[in-house]
Write a protein that holds these residues in place. Sequence first.
Motif, PDB file in Angstrom:
ATOM      1  N   ASN A  15       0.807  -1.222   0.000  1.00 48.38           N
ATOM      2  CA  ASN A  15       0.000   0.000   0.000  1.00 48.38           C
ATOM      3  C   ASN A  15       0.836   1.267   0.000  1.00 48.38           C
ATOM      4  OD1 ASN A  15      -2.385  -1.407  -0.164  1.00 48.38           O
ATOM      5  ND2 ASN A  15      -2.704  -1.433   2.047  1.00 48.38           N
ATOM      6  N   GLN A  16       2.113   1.159   0.301  1.00 44.21           N
ATOM      7  CA  GLN A  16       3.038   2.298   0.233  1.00 44.21           C
ATOM      8  C   GLN A  16       3.830   2.294  -1.077  1.00 44.21           C
ATOM      9  OE1 GLN A  16       5.341   1.644   3.774  1.00 44.21           O
ATOM     10  NE2 GLN A  16       3.607   2.085   5.113  1.00 44.21           N
ATOM     11  N   ASP A  17       3.464   1.393  -1.996  1.00 46.93           N
ATOM     12  CA  ASP A  17       4.184   1.235  -3.269  1.00 46.93           C
ATOM     13  C   ASP A  17       5.669   1.003  -3.036  1.00 46.93           C
ATOM     14  OD1 ASP A  17       1.893   1.559  -4.952  1.00 46.93           O
ATOM     15  OD2 ASP A  17       1.976   3.706  -4.511  1.00 46.93           O
TER      16      ASP A  17
ATOM     17  N   THR B  79      -3.145   0.336  -7.106  1.00 49.42           N
ATOM     18  CA  THR B  79      -3.638  -0.897  -6.519  1.00 49.42           C
ATOM     19  C   THR B  79      -3.424  -0.872  -5.012  1.00 49.42           C
ATOM     20  OG1 THR B  79      -3.071  -2.036  -8.570  1.00 49.42           O
ATOM     21  CG2 THR B  79      -3.463  -3.414  -6.640  1.00 49.42           C
ATOM     22  N   ARG B  80      -4.462  -1.236  -4.271  1.00 51.48           N
ATOM     23  CA  ARG B  80      -4.381  -1.252  -2.815  1.00 51.48           C
ATOM     24  C   ARG B  80      -4.981  -2.541  -2.272  1.00 51.48           C
ATOM     25  NH1 ARG B  80      -0.910   1.614  -3.663  1.00 51.48           N
ATOM     26  NH2 ARG B  80      -0.790   3.836  -3.332  1.00 51.48           N
TER      27      ARG B  80
ATOM     28  N   GLU C  28      -8.059  -3.742  -4.660  1.00 51.82           N
ATOM     29  CA  GLU C  28      -8.779  -2.777  -5.482  1.00 51.82           C
ATOM     30  C   GLU C  28      -7.782  -2.109  -6.414  1.00 51.82           C
ATOM     31  OE1 GLU C  28     -11.306   1.170  -4.425  1.00 51.82           O
ATOM     32  OE2 GLU C  28     -11.685  -0.608  -3.196  1.00 51.82           O
ATOM     33  N   THR C  29      -8.120  -2.071  -7.702  1.00 51.63           N
ATOM     34  CA  THR C  29      -7.226  -1.456  -8.681  1.00 51.63           C
ATOM     35  C   THR C  29      -8.031  -0.692  -9.714  1.00 51.63           C
ATOM     36  OG1 THR C  29      -5.291  -1.855 -10.089  1.00 51.63           O
ATOM     37  CG2 THR C  29      -7.095  -3.454 -10.259  1.00 51.63           C
ATOM     38  N   GLN C  30      -7.391   0.230 -10.367  1.00 53.03           N
ATOM     39  CA  GLN C  30      -8.004   1.026 -11.429  1.00 53.03           C
ATOM     40  C   GLN C  30      -7.510   0.491 -12.771  1.00 53.03           C
ATOM     41  OE1 GLN C  30     -10.212   3.478 -10.463  1.00 53.03           O
ATOM     42  NE2 GLN C  30      -9.725   2.674  -8.434  1.00 53.03           N
ATOM     43  N   ALA C  31      -8.459   0.264 -13.685  1.00 57.62           N
ATOM     44  CA  ALA C  31      -8.096  -0.207 -15.024  1.00 57.62           C
ATOM     45  C   ALA C  31      -9.159   0.251 -16.009  1.00 57.62           C
ATOM     46  CB  ALA C  31      -7.976  -1.726 -15.050  1.00 57.62           C
TER      47      ALA C  31
END
Length: 125
Positions: free
Chosen positions: A19-21, A63-64, A86-89
């Motif tokens: 979550n902190q990449d 992504t988290r 959860e991710t954005q695509a």
Amino acid sequence: MPTEQEIKTAMQSYIDSFNQDNLEGILSLFAEEATVEDPAGTAPVQGKAAITEFYRKVVNGNTRIHRQEPIRGSHGNSGAMALHIETQAEGSTLIFHIIEVMTFNQNGLITSMTAYWGRSDMEKK
């Protein structure tokens, strides 16, 4: 063998680093010859170099991981956690409902991570 608490702490560190990449933080948790099978039933990614490439694709700022329940220990060298990712695509939010099981070596490093999810465990918002 690591204690149950050491296993749970390492698994929480995995989530926190993700979550902190923090790619290096994630990779530091894995043994050199570890495997990642995500999703379960697919060919495992094996070895630190291949695992690095795998996580470079998913540790992307979009992504988290959200833990759904407390991390569960075992009477051995493994732990499990229920979570959703959860991710954005393509302009949508995708949510994957997953159970991850990790095994650890005597030094407390992950030797395998298996993610259990199927097509019906994905939703699009």
